[in-house]
Design an enzyme around this catalytic site. Structure first.
Site, mmCIF file in Angstrom:
data_model
loop_
_atom_site.group_PDB
_atom_site.id
_atom_site.type_symbol
_atom_site.label_atom_id
_atom_site.label_comp_id
_atom_site.label_asym_id
_atom_site.label_seq_id
_atom_site.Cartn_x
_atom_site.Cartn_y
_atom_site.Cartn_z
ATOM 1 N N GLY A 1 4.674 -36.719 -6.507
ATOM 2 C CA GLY A 1 6.019 -36.996 -6.001
ATOM 3 C C GLY A 1 6.305 -36.100 -4.815
ATOM 4 N N GLY B 1 7.298 -33.265 -3.193
ATOM 5 C CA GLY B 1 7.660 -31.913 -3.602
ATOM 6 C C GLY B 1 8.286 -31.122 -2.467
ATOM 7 N N ARG B 2 8.010 -31.552 -1.248
ATOM 8 C CA ARG B 2 8.607 -30.843 -0.108
ATOM 9 C C ARG B 2 8.997 -31.842 0.975
ATOM 10 N NH1 ARG B 2 4.149 -28.310 3.860
ATOM 11 N NH2 ARG B 2 2.493 -29.773 3.448
ATOM 12 N N ASP C 1 7.738 -24.243 -3.215
ATOM 13 C CA ASP C 1 9.070 -23.876 -2.705
ATOM 14 C C ASP C 1 9.724 -24.989 -1.892
ATOM 15 O OD1 ASP C 1 7.503 -23.864 -0.467
ATOM 16 O OD2 ASP C 1 7.863 -21.776 0.085
ATOM 17 N N GLY C 2 9.013 -26.099 -1.709
ATOM 18 C CA GLY C 2 9.592 -27.216 -0.963
ATOM 19 C C GLY C 2 9.724 -26.955 0.526
ATOM 20 N N ARG D 1 9.569 -36.942 9.862
ATOM 21 C CA ARG D 1 8.462 -37.909 9.888
ATOM 22 C C ARG D 1 9.033 -39.318 9.872
ATOM 23 N NH1 ARG D 1 3.472 -37.106 5.867
ATOM 24 N NH2 ARG D 1 4.935 -37.510 4.179
ATOM 25 N N ASP E 1 -2.795 -40.602 -3.171
ATOM 26 C CA ASP E 1 -1.384 -40.459 -2.785
ATOM 27 C C ASP E 1 -1.230 -40.330 -1.282
ATOM 28 O OD1 ASP E 1 -2.738 -37.947 -3.629
ATOM 29 O OD2 ASP E 1 -1.022 -37.020 -2.665
ATOM 30 N N ASN E 2 -2.338 -40.173 -0.577
ATOM 31 C CA ASN E 2 -2.263 -40.067 0.881
ATOM 32 C C ASN E 2 -2.776 -41.323 1.565
ATOM 33 O OD1 ASN E 2 -1.184 -37.490 0.677
ATOM 34 N ND2 ASN E 2 -3.193 -36.507 0.724
HETATM 35 P P1 AMP Z 1 -0.340 -33.028 0.012
HETATM 36 O O1 AMP Z 1 -1.539 -32.167 -0.096
HETATM 37 O O2 AMP Z 1 0.516 -32.730 1.222
HETATM 38 O O3 AMP Z 1 -0.656 -34.472 -0.109
HETATM 39 O O4 AMP Z 1 0.616 -32.646 -1.210
HETATM 40 C C1 AMP Z 1 0.248 -32.834 -2.543
HETATM 41 C C2 AMP Z 1 1.446 -32.634 -3.446
HETATM 42 O O5 AMP Z 1 1.910 -31.293 -3.387
HETATM 43 C C3 AMP Z 1 2.642 -33.511 -3.086
HETATM 44 O O6 AMP Z 1 3.259 -33.902 -4.284
HETATM 45 C C4 AMP Z 1 3.508 -32.559 -2.305
HETATM 46 O O7 AMP Z 1 4.853 -32.953 -2.316
HETATM 47 C C5 AMP Z 1 3.296 -31.254 -3.045
HETATM 48 N N1 AMP Z 1 3.571 -30.080 -2.211
HETATM 49 C C6 AMP Z 1 2.905 -29.663 -1.127
HETATM 50 N N2 AMP Z 1 3.443 -28.549 -0.603
HETATM 51 C C7 AMP Z 1 4.512 -28.219 -1.373
HETATM 52 C C8 AMP Z 1 5.511 -27.175 -1.355
HETATM 53 N N3 AMP Z 1 5.495 -26.211 -0.433
HETATM 54 N N4 AMP Z 1 6.439 -27.200 -2.299
HETATM 55 C C9 AMP Z 1 6.470 -28.154 -3.227
HETATM 56 N N5 AMP Z 1 5.581 -29.158 -3.318
HETATM 57 C C10 AMP Z 1 4.607 -29.205 -2.397
HETATM 58 MG MG MG Z 2 0.449 -36.012 0.640
#
Ligand code: AMP
Ligand code: MG
Length: 486
Positions: A88, A90-91, A123-124, A174, A250-251
């Site tokens: 989901g 997260g940030r 930390d989002g 984005r 998810d990407n």
């Molecule tokens: P990604 O590697 O960008 O595809 O992220 C994988 C997952 O980690 C996704 O659910 C993101 O929303 C979550 N995520 C990445 N960075 C953060 C962050 N700094 N705080 C909270 N969730 C994160």
């Molecule tokens: Mg992603």
């Protein structure tokens, strides 16, 4: 005036509630504009000219919500490096869908604007360098004519984010044709309710594949259509030497747009095993493995769709398998067409496959730059490399020229084809890094210069590009490593 012209119409929020969680962006302490993409803003029907920079920063940090926004975090799941996880946003926070004057519907998403229900331990937040990196590379991909999410702005929050060291916090805006992913369907399938899956199928077809809404088997038709877009997307990546780096399910956007510019980077010397991501120890997402992974991800997509394909599971599996089995041939066919264009052919020629593979093999064995070899063949001025004088290459080149002269279109046209298929410039890793480093230290000029060069990678005239933008990393730069930037 708090609205540069956003026309929100938030259809995603009409999905069953399990698909999202409403959330407000966390206030940024003292936001300031770092970059605004005025070309993109204009194309979207937005006009920031009557807003002061501080008003724009308030808006694009999430401190002031534009009228009609309905902020939410999207739920999804995904296979990360092969392992299934509930994820989901997260940030990231979806502010809403903006309707463009041209009739388009675009997700407006803030990345780095605080915690959500899906943040887990995170930390989002986001740091400025990775957000500028996404801005630069996504705009470069757009310049390369590859469907991609885009970047409207980067705002500094005026607050530190803490990683190993304190970094400058930032929010990226984005813009995407949607954020529906393979992982969105995986999330829906996990829920185990037919009406939830059906709602998502209806929604996805309406948003991205309206022509399939009346297909006999809508889920199967969606699988086929997404398969085609993934094949086209990966072929585009292979064309320009792009390594996504984190092709987790998810990407993978169902629109076929490239999304998630975390650890991506471009290859210099041709080598299918090239990996840049510091966490990809086994080379799962290596350059040459990208088509294989696209196929693997499609199989995960098909699994999520199974209950929608047929009420009898065996029949469903049979139908899905029949579709998936066609992926390799579809990919190979598109790849071959693309490589022919890189060499200036208008269509198939006897022996062309062998010619292509011998060129790639020669580059690989000699560690020769991928982009510049094609530049050289396309008659562009490139910084010299001794390898092109090598006898094997010269012999290959004579064969190629003989084959080209037999091409009906003639060699004049070939050069045009090659100049459209082969970028003169790509985001060279060492240039990206130094531009980001300078920006982090307060000097945005090198970033702007690089961005301007990258926004026109197929110059029609032989405009002299400075050698420094065309050269691969100087010898002794060491192995380039990328990080997810979380
Ligand atoms: P990604 O590697 O960008 O595809 O992220 C994988 C997952 O980690 C996704 O659910 C993101 O929303 C979550 N995520 C990445 N960075 C953060 C962050 N700094 N705080 C909270 N969730 C994160
Ligand atoms: Mg992603």
């Amino acid at each position: 005036m708090n609205n540069p012209g956003f026309q929100f119409d938030n259809s995603y929020a009409g999905l069953p509630e399990i698909f999202y969680s409403r959330v407000r962006p966390t206030r940024a302490k003292s936001p300031s504009m770092l970059r605004l993409n005025s070309g993109l803003a204009e194309a979207m029907g937005l006009d920031f000219s009557s807003m002061s920079p501080s008003e724009a920063a308030e808006l694009l940090s999430g401190n002031a919500l534009p009228e009609g926004a309905d902020p939410l975090a999207q739920a999804y799941a995904g296979h990360q490096f092969g392992h299934f996880t509930m994820l989901g946003d997260g940030r990231a926070i979806l502010m809403g869908e903006h309707l463009t004057p041209g009739g388009g519907r675009l997700d407006i998403q803030f990345k780095g604007s605080g915690r959500t229900a899906f943040s887990r331990g995170g930390d989002g937040r986001a740091a400025v360098k990775p957000m500028l990196r996404e801005y630069l590379i996504s705009e470069a991909m757009h310049g390369l004519r590859i469907p991609t999410t885009r970047s409207l702005a980067v705002v500094l929050t005026g607050e530190p984010v803490f990683r190993e060291t304190p970094l400058k916090g930032a929010v990226l805006t984005r813009v995407a044709s949607s954020h529906l992913r393979v992982g969105t369907f995986q999330f829906a399938a996990m829920h185990g309710q037919m009406d939830v899956l059906e709602a998502l199928l209806d929604y996805t077809l309406k948003r991205h594949y309206p022509e399939l809404q009346n297909a006999d088997n809508r889920a199967l038709a969606l699988l086929e259509a997404v398969m085609d877009r993934f094949a086209a997307m990966v072929v585009n990546w292979m064309r320009v030497g792009f390594i996504h780096g984190v092709m987790n399910t998810d990407n993978m956007a169902l629109s076929g747009e490239t999304i998630d510019y975390g650890p991506c980077a471009f290859m210099d010397a041709y080598d299918p095993s090239t990996v840049f991501s510091s966490i990809d120890h086994r080379g799962r997402y290596a350059y040459g493995n990208q088509p294989v992974i696209a196929g693997w991800n499609l199989a995960r997509f098909a699994e999520a769709l199974l209950p929608l394909i047929h009420s009898d599971q065996d029949e469903s599996v049979r139908l899905a398998t029949e579709v998936l089995e066609r992926f390799d041939a579809i990919y190979q066919d598109r790849w071959l067409q693309m490589m022919r264009r890189k060499l200036g052919f208008t269509g198939p020629r006897e022996g062309d496959e062998d010619l292509i593979s011998r060129l790639l093999d020669w580059m690989h064995r000699n560690g020769v730059d991928y982009t510049n070899t094609f530049n050289r063949l396309a008659g562009r001025n490139v910084p010299d490399a001794p390898s092109w004088e090598d006898e094997e290459f010269q012999n290959w080149k004579r064969e190629w020229q003989a084959m080209l002269s037999g091409d009906i279109a003639g060699s004049g046209n070939s050069m045009e084809i090659m100049k459209a298929a082969n970028p003169a410039v790509i985001p060279r890793n060492h240039l990206v890094e130094s531009a980001l480093e300078a920006a982090d230290n307060g000097d945005i000029a090198p970033f702007d210069k690089l961005l301007a060069i990258l926004s026109d990678p197929y110059p029609s005239s032989d405009r002299d590009l400075p050698d420094e933008f065309m050269s691969p990393a100087p010898d002794g730069s060491g192995i380039y490593r990328t990080f997810c930037g979380t």
